[in-house]
Write a protein that holds these residues in place. Sequence first.
Motif, PDB file in Angstrom:
ATOM      1  N   THR A 114      38.729  44.510  61.354  1.00 30.69           N
ATOM      2  CA  THR A 114      40.006  45.184  61.122  1.00 30.69           C
ATOM      3  C   THR A 114      41.069  44.188  60.678  1.00 30.69           C
ATOM      4  N   TYR A 117      40.266  43.305  56.981  1.00 30.14           N
ATOM      5  CA  TYR A 117      40.544  44.417  56.061  1.00 30.14           C
ATOM      6  C   TYR A 117      42.026  44.747  56.005  1.00 30.14           C
ATOM      7  N   ASN A 118      42.709  44.645  57.130  1.00 22.81           N
ATOM      8  CA  ASN A 118      44.149  44.900  57.139  1.00 22.81           C
ATOM      9  C   ASN A 118      44.884  43.850  56.308  1.00 22.81           C
ATOM     10  N   TRP A 121      44.258  44.667  52.721  1.00 26.18           N
ATOM     11  CA  TRP A 121      45.015  45.873  52.349  1.00 26.18           C
ATOM     12  C   TRP A 121      46.486  45.527  52.120  1.00 26.18           C
ATOM     13  N   GLN A 122      47.054  44.747  53.019  1.00 25.69           N
ATOM     14  CA  GLN A 122      48.467  44.392  52.912  1.00 25.69           C
ATOM     15  C   GLN A 122      48.772  43.591  51.655  1.00 25.69           C
TER      16      GLN A 122
END
Length: 133
Positions: A114, A117-118, A121-122
């Motif tokens: 997480t 991936y976060n 994504w950011q």
Amino acid sequence: IVCQVPLLDMKRFSHLLAGASWMGEYGDPDKPEEWEFIKGFSPYHNVVPASKTPYPKILFTTSTRDDRVHPAHARKMVKRLHENGHGDTTFYYENIEGGHGGAANNTQSAFMSTLAYNFLWQHLSSSAAAEKQ
């Protein structure tokens, strides 16, 4: 960029944990003639100051208990990047448990995934870019 449990200091890798077993693959950095070649692909030894080459955002993750790649590789690289002006684009997370996979159990593994991936994504998604405007 997400760089997980990385091997980065190719001058000292053979002296840390399982590193000696990789000399057949990478070479022996203690032999000057081999180090001349190895230093060309040693990320730690090829950092360029931010004033010359800005780097993209990067997240380093490692585990305190990694028994293969010593966490010093990630720690030292983050320090070197900060020293060279890349502090605003360099991020770091060290799990105090786990091993080479960076996690001790499924909960930690999910957290590490997480986190990565976060981060991506950011910094990469068009939605995140639109939110910043």
